[in-house]
Write an enzyme that holds these catalytic residues in place. Sequence first.
Site, PDB file in Angstrom:
ATOM      1  CD  GLU A  40      -1.151   0.944   3.560  1.00 53.75           C
ATOM      2  OE1 GLU A  40      -2.299   1.259   3.239  1.00 53.75           O
ATOM      3  OE2 GLU A  40      -0.653   1.182   4.672  1.00 53.75           O
ATOM      4  CG  HIS A  69      -1.867   4.859   2.267  1.00 58.89           C
ATOM      5  ND1 HIS A  69      -2.026   6.225   2.249  1.00 58.89           N
ATOM      6  CD2 HIS A  69      -1.394   4.555   3.497  1.00 58.89           C
ATOM      7  CE1 HIS A  69      -1.650   6.736   3.415  1.00 58.89           C
ATOM      8  NE2 HIS A  69      -1.269   5.744   4.193  1.00 58.89           N
ATOM      9  CG  HIS A 152      -4.021  -2.194   6.536  1.00 62.70           C
ATOM     10  ND1 HIS A 152      -2.694  -2.408   6.231  1.00 62.70           N
ATOM     11  CD2 HIS A 152      -4.223  -0.870   6.404  1.00 62.70           C
ATOM     12  CE1 HIS A 152      -2.131  -1.266   5.907  1.00 62.70           C
ATOM     13  NE2 HIS A 152      -3.034  -0.306   6.008  1.00 62.70           N
TER      14      HIS A 152
HETATM   15 FE   LIG Z   1       1.235   1.315   5.464  1.00 61.75          FE
HETATM   16 FE   LIG Z   2      -2.190   1.667   6.112  1.00 64.29          FE
END
Ligand SMILES: [Fe+2]
Ligand SMILES: [Fe+2]
Length: 260
Positions: A40, A69, A152
């Site tokens: 990411e 992201h 995440h």
């Molecule tokens: Fe990251």
């Molecule tokens: Fe992240």
Amino acid sequence: MLKLLFIGDIVGRPGREIVADRLPRLRQERGIDFVIANGENAAAGAGITGTIAKSILENGVDAITLGDHVWDQRGWENEIGQIDRVCRPANLPSKCPGWDHLIIESRGFRVALFTVLGRSFMNMKADCPFQTADRLVEQLRAQADAIIVEIHAEATSEKQAMGWHLDGRVTAVLGTHTHVPTADATILPKGTAFMCDVGMTGPYASVLGREVRPVVERFIDGMPRRFEVATEDVRLSAALIEIGASSTNAQKIELITVRM
Ligand SMILES: [Fe+2]
Ligand SMILES: [Fe+2]
């Protein structure tokens, strides 16, 4: 037995370079069969492009995951569906492009893989990660020999909760996003490997991969600044997991750190 390496967030060029430089030897030395990497932050610290994704896949990574992201690079939303072996977080709104999970075969093992975004202190529109994980585990159970779940998320509590929630139902629950490896790698009581954060793959003389000074100054005066990717003390940080032949449980998990 399958040895699987999960590489934490690759940050910018330094992160991509250490993967290209060190992963082939690491694979050989440790007898690693399968490699997953979070990409990411691969493009200048924010997002990923088609060209970068392909180069990471050519450098010994078998599957790429993403995080909050995911959409930072313009045009990636048009490319993500065309590149095999890349998946976006599974609990994004369903109309978002890209695969919500992957199943990839390695040495006769079918490895299923998906990422869920946490919702505590995270600024993304995302469905409940626990319900999404339940749905996907149910769907993938019959199709895979191992299931790897990436959480995440910002909050260690949410990551630990996901580990306990999925214990015994998946092979591993691995945290990413905070970019700092945690000293808690463990096998939970029902056989799921767990770690709050596998750390980042990039420059550690930094604040989460960015040059120190502008970040410190921003904390002091609140003024906007460019945060360039840092360059020093580059490390590859990953979790190495061993999966037995007869069960989807993990047998071992350890943190791996490789320095440039
Ligand atoms: Fe990251
Ligand atoms: Fe992240």
